[in-house]
Design an enzyme around this catalytic site. Sequence first.
Site, PDB file in Angstrom:
ATOM      1  CB  THR A  34      -0.953  -0.040   1.211  1.00 28.88           C
ATOM      2  OG1 THR A  34      -1.734  -1.172   1.066  1.00 28.88           O
ATOM      3  CG2 THR A  34      -1.767   1.281   1.305  1.00 28.88           C
TER       4      THR A  34
HETATM    5  P1  AMP Z   1      -1.544  -3.108   3.473  1.00 34.73           P
HETATM    6  O1  AMP Z   1      -2.565  -3.927   3.262  1.00 34.73           O
HETATM    7  O2  AMP Z   1      -0.915  -3.890   4.715  1.00 34.73           O
HETATM    8  O3  AMP Z   1      -0.519  -2.911   2.435  1.00 34.73           O
HETATM    9  O4  AMP Z   1      -1.929  -1.592   4.005  1.00 34.73           O
HETATM   10  C1  AMP Z   1      -3.278  -1.306   4.013  1.00 34.73           C
HETATM   11  C2  AMP Z   1      -3.577  -0.391   5.322  1.00 34.73           C
HETATM   12  O5  AMP Z   1      -2.881   0.856   5.253  1.00 34.73           O
HETATM   13  C3  AMP Z   1      -5.124  -0.324   5.142  1.00 34.73           C
HETATM   14  O6  AMP Z   1      -5.965  -1.307   5.966  1.00 34.73           O
HETATM   15  C4  AMP Z   1      -5.265   1.185   6.030  1.00 34.73           C
HETATM   16  O7  AMP Z   1      -5.668   1.047   7.335  1.00 34.73           O
HETATM   17  C5  AMP Z   1      -3.657   1.570   6.110  1.00 34.73           C
HETATM   18  N1  AMP Z   1      -3.623   3.070   5.446  1.00 34.73           N
HETATM   19  C6  AMP Z   1      -3.915   3.317   4.407  1.00 34.73           C
HETATM   20  N2  AMP Z   1      -3.488   4.629   4.309  1.00 34.73           N
HETATM   21  C7  AMP Z   1      -3.124   5.018   5.504  1.00 34.73           C
HETATM   22  C8  AMP Z   1      -2.404   6.364   6.006  1.00 34.73           C
HETATM   23  N3  AMP Z   1      -2.401   7.307   5.147  1.00 34.73           N
HETATM   24  N4  AMP Z   1      -1.888   6.343   7.343  1.00 34.73           N
HETATM   25  C9  AMP Z   1      -1.914   5.156   8.114  1.00 34.73           C
HETATM   26  N5  AMP Z   1      -2.463   4.168   7.735  1.00 34.73           N
HETATM   27  C10 AMP Z   1      -3.061   4.029   6.383  1.00 34.73           C
HETATM   28 ZN    ZN Z   2      -2.992  -1.318  -0.508  1.00 38.29          ZN
HETATM   29 ZN    ZN Z   3      -3.643  -4.557   1.876  1.00 43.49          ZN
END
Ligand code: AMP
Ligand code: ZN
Ligand code: ZN
Length: 425
Positions: free
Chosen positions: A81
Amino acid sequence: MRISIYSVPFFVSILFLFFGLVSCFPDQNRNRGIDEDSYLILISIDGYRYDYTELFEPPTLTRIKKEGAWADLIPMFPTKTFPNHYSIVTGLHPQNHGIVSNSFYDPERKETYSISDRKQVEDGSWYGGVPIWTWAQRRGIKTASYFWVGSDAAIGGNYPDYYYKYDGSVPNEERVDQVVEWLKLPKEERPRLILLYFSDVDKQGHQYGPESEQTKQAVLAIDSMIHRLRTKLAEEVDLPINTIIVSDHGMIAQQACANRIDTRLFYDADDFEAVIHQGTQVQFYLKDSVRKDDVMKRMRRKANESKNVNLYERAQIPEHWQYNHNPRIGNILLKANSPFFFSEKPCEEEKTIGTHGYESNIKQMHGIFYATGPNIRPHTRTKNFKNIDLFPLYCSILEIPLPDRLDGHRTRLESIFISNKARKK
Ligand code: AMP
Ligand code: ZN
Ligand code: ZN
């Protein structure tokens, strides 16, 4: 006042001159209006895989895809992400913008960045490059963000004009309604670039798998949010607004027990200053005191016993991943082949059955690009492209120059862009 008969021709000529001049202006004004008033809303649906629209048939996204320009969006490695959201807004590879994964270690700072650590996430000194909101602000454009990665950190000392600190519990309706409110501000305060983020599809994809009923319901719920936004914009706002909907990566199903690889088999913790686990890969940061060649030899022996992993020294990471020029990338990278994943806990305790993070050429890692609006060529299927290629399209819509520093293709999306000059014709 007495008007002399001799003065009539004079008045007439003054009137002609006046109307002559005024009649030149409306066209110019209209042109200028078009030139000045293109807006851009950039929406991210986290984890929306390239084929979800066909799979789940969300009505609004289906319509938008037909109505505008679309392609599958190719993410950067690792397909996580944070590196990808930040590539989407900087046009830079993760190794060049510095957010090389969701979590990583910086051997110079001797600190670990992690997306779950608010202090680090909000510390602008981690983020390199110039995000589009700063680039646009430098040209006098107001900008706003509802939760885009990086927008709640002072990057280069700067935030968007309007932004919020990330709080995943804020209802999606509230995010959408705020976007509409921003667009109803008086012209001088109104943002022309707005970023909006939704996390639900990614969350359900991890927990229940990409092809589950729960992921489908999340897709339909976000679809209704996009419908809400479109309806409100049509009813309450009269502006030339372009909308670009993207996702950062896709999702692949995995079996917690059958696909699990125990990371502990591969390394001796004593060799490393830091070991960062990311599920689909593990990054190893060597202690200064150990010899890389010796460690590699030992790890290679173990890695060769498994056909489901690849082990790389940083310099040997395939060139086309663009992932070997930053010390925040471990000296050694252990990567699982999809759909395998690394873990140090028993598989019964694994909570996720969907994942992402693999190489960008794995089809299930691809996301979406749907664009629509007055500056977008309608009914256009354009060739799949990398998310770093998006930046020039924002610049074209906002009519600002391109930065010198850009890893993306400078003209890749030129064919789907319609300038305001062309619109007038
Ligand atoms: P991942 O699936 O581990 O790559 O990351 C996804 C997660 O990133 C999501 O569930 C969000 O809760 C978190 N996320 C997205 N944008 C932000 C942000 N600006 N600050 C903190 N966490 C975030
Ligand atoms: Zn993502
Ligand atoms: Zn994810």
